[in-house]
Write a protein that holds these residues in place. Sequence first.
Motif, PDB file in Angstrom:
ATOM      1  N   PHE A  72      -2.433  13.751   1.885  1.00 13.56           N
ATOM      2  CA  PHE A  72      -2.529  13.837   0.429  1.00 13.56           C
ATOM      3  C   PHE A  72      -3.804  14.575   0.022  1.00 13.56           C
ATOM      4  N   ILE A  73      -4.931  14.207   0.606  1.00 14.31           N
ATOM      5  CA  ILE A  73      -6.193  14.852   0.237  1.00 14.31           C
ATOM      6  C   ILE A  73      -6.233  16.290   0.738  1.00 14.31           C
ATOM      7  N   SER A 254       8.672  15.144   5.601  1.00 19.61           N
ATOM      8  CA  SER A 254       7.854  14.045   5.082  1.00 19.61           C
ATOM      9  C   SER A 254       6.386  14.436   4.933  1.00 19.61           C
ATOM     10  N   HIS A 255       5.821  15.097   5.937  1.00 20.23           N
ATOM     11  CA  HIS A 255       4.399  15.447   5.872  1.00 20.23           C
ATOM     12  C   HIS A 255       4.138  16.481   4.780  1.00 20.23           C
ATOM     13  N   THR A 256       5.022  17.465   4.665  1.00 17.56           N
ATOM     14  CA  THR A 256       4.880  18.453   3.593  1.00 17.56           C
ATOM     15  C   THR A 256       5.050  17.799   2.236  1.00 17.56           C
ATOM     16  N   LEU A 257       5.962  16.835   2.143  1.00 20.14           N
ATOM     17  CA  LEU A 257       6.178  16.097   0.901  1.00 20.14           C
ATOM     18  C   LEU A 257       4.889  15.417   0.444  1.00 20.14           C
ATOM     19  N   ILE A 258       4.217  14.725   1.353  1.00 19.43           N
ATOM     20  CA  ILE A 258       2.992  14.006   0.994  1.00 19.43           C
ATOM     21  C   ILE A 258       1.890  14.988   0.605  1.00 19.43           C
ATOM     22  N   ALA A 291       2.788   8.572 -10.453  1.00 15.53           N
ATOM     23  CA  ALA A 291       2.807   7.489  -9.468  1.00 15.53           C
ATOM     24  C   ALA A 291       4.001   6.575  -9.672  1.00 15.53           C
ATOM     25  N   ALA A 292       4.309   6.261 -10.919  1.00 13.14           N
ATOM     26  CA  ALA A 292       5.435   5.378 -11.201  1.00 13.14           C
ATOM     27  C   ALA A 292       6.751   5.993 -10.730  1.00 13.14           C
ATOM     28  N   VAL A 293       6.915   7.293 -10.964  1.00 12.36           N
ATOM     29  CA  VAL A 293       8.151   7.968 -10.532  1.00 12.36           C
ATOM     30  C   VAL A 293       8.287   7.915  -9.011  1.00 12.36           C
ATOM     31  N   THR A 294       7.206   8.184  -8.298  1.00 14.92           N
ATOM     32  CA  THR A 294       7.284   8.179  -6.828  1.00 14.92           C
ATOM     33  C   THR A 294       7.557   6.771  -6.293  1.00 14.92           C
ATOM     34  N   LEU A 295       6.965   5.760  -6.889  1.00 12.76           N
ATOM     35  CA  LEU A 295       7.183   4.391  -6.416  1.00 12.76           C
ATOM     36  C   LEU A 295       8.609   3.927  -6.706  1.00 12.76           C
ATOM     37  N   ILE A 296       9.151   4.320  -7.850  1.00  9.31           N
ATOM     38  CA  ILE A 296      10.545   3.979  -8.160  1.00  9.31           C
ATOM     39  C   ILE A 296      11.484   4.684  -7.187  1.00  9.31           C
ATOM     40  N   CYS A 319       3.422   5.799   0.111  1.00 12.84           N
ATOM     41  CA  CYS A 319       2.074   6.283   0.406  1.00 12.84           C
ATOM     42  C   CYS A 319       1.593   7.255  -0.671  1.00 12.84           C
ATOM     43  N   VAL A 320       2.489   8.101  -1.158  1.00 10.85           N
ATOM     44  CA  VAL A 320       2.138   9.029  -2.231  1.00 10.85           C
ATOM     45  C   VAL A 320       1.735   8.262  -3.491  1.00 10.85           C
ATOM     46  N   GLY A 321       2.575   7.310  -3.901  1.00  7.36           N
ATOM     47  CA  GLY A 321       2.269   6.546  -5.101  1.00  7.36           C
ATOM     48  C   GLY A 321       0.939   5.816  -4.992  1.00  7.36           C
TER      49      GLY A 321
END
Length: 412
Positions: A72-73, A254-258, A291-296, A319-321
């Motif tokens: 992410f960073i 997955s890694h590119t997504l994050i 963050a809310a969208v990713t967690l949902i 992890c993103v959220g």
Amino acid sequence: MASAQLGTQTAATTVQAPRVVSIDVFRGLTMILMIFVNELASVKGLPWWNYHAPGRVDAMTYVDMVFPAFLFILGMAIPLATERRLSKDPSHRRLWGHILLRSLSLLVLGLILANASAGDPALIHMPPSVWAILALLGAILFWMVYPQPETGKTLVKALRIAGLVLMIAMFAIFRRTLKDGGAAWISTSYPEILGLLGFAYLTSCLLYIPTRRWRWASFLWLIPLTTFCALCSAHWIEFPHRVGLYLWPFSNGSHTLIAMAGVATSTIFVGQQSRHWPTVRSRILAALAFAAVTLIAAYLLTPLGISKIRATPTWSLYCVGSSILLFTLLYWICDVQRHTRWAAFTRPAGANTLLTYLLPDLWYFAIRSLHITWFRTHFAWGMPGVLRAVVFTGFIIAIAAVLTRFRLRLQL
């Protein structure tokens, strides 16, 4: 990792803005936690949530969230580094050359660490730990940030050449023994964390840079990446597992997504795109909504499993959220309220991340070369083991602080 700075404010002017402290603090905290959990992995008798969740179990622990925080960073730094580089040199050809070289450099470092214990001392004529130290020494000499006095350019060039030659020599002599007794060269099957970061960096740049002028591009890229990851987890798409990272660097996405989520978060808070969220309130609300969208979405994809080992979309999005929420909190504390003194201990790891990352491995290789086993046989159980991990983490950060103070820093 790239330094976090605000880029240009308009197309007509290039203004160097203040450093975004929260990015360095987030990076430093992540690095410190990684050192701690890596040392904790050898400690027995702790609750299950102090270790990586097994691959066959649908669960995740805080340990499973450390590597995604790095991804992410890494993504957050991409827009800032791109803006800064293009403001100095508008050549896209040289920009892509830098991206490819940086990705390759991370892969080389990853392969050194991944093969450090696999070498056959009879074939390489030295203990594997000594081989690893020499290979990393070559890397340090080559990627060290040297002072640039006019009279010292020849020495700096000589040190870089010596480092490159040493690395090449270590790769050339490396041999390992296969199960059937045959000899083989470097194993490229798993490029270690640094190699995975290199692939994620490359693929994120491939998506971001051509579309960076579109406000919502980095957010929209998350839709096909999540979909692809979900289809791979559901075994509807199988080819990434067969062709490997070197032919398909996106893997299951997955890694590119994050990392791309980090890019999107960066556009909210810093850089040219952040002008669309001109106030602190608007930026924080946008981040909380993101963050809310990713967690949902993570919750809705739970039937596909929650696993770092399997790199499922639910694990990725949780992890993103979490990373978005943590960074937003740090942004409020460090950059809005200006409370930064508490985070002084994170500065060496945040500003000199690559060297700090390598220090624990250099320590392990050194004590292994000296046949010192005391550290692995004492304080290896329960709370004494936790204390050992805390002390070791502090020890590494202290060394990083001293090296940083003496301006010994690595940069790819």
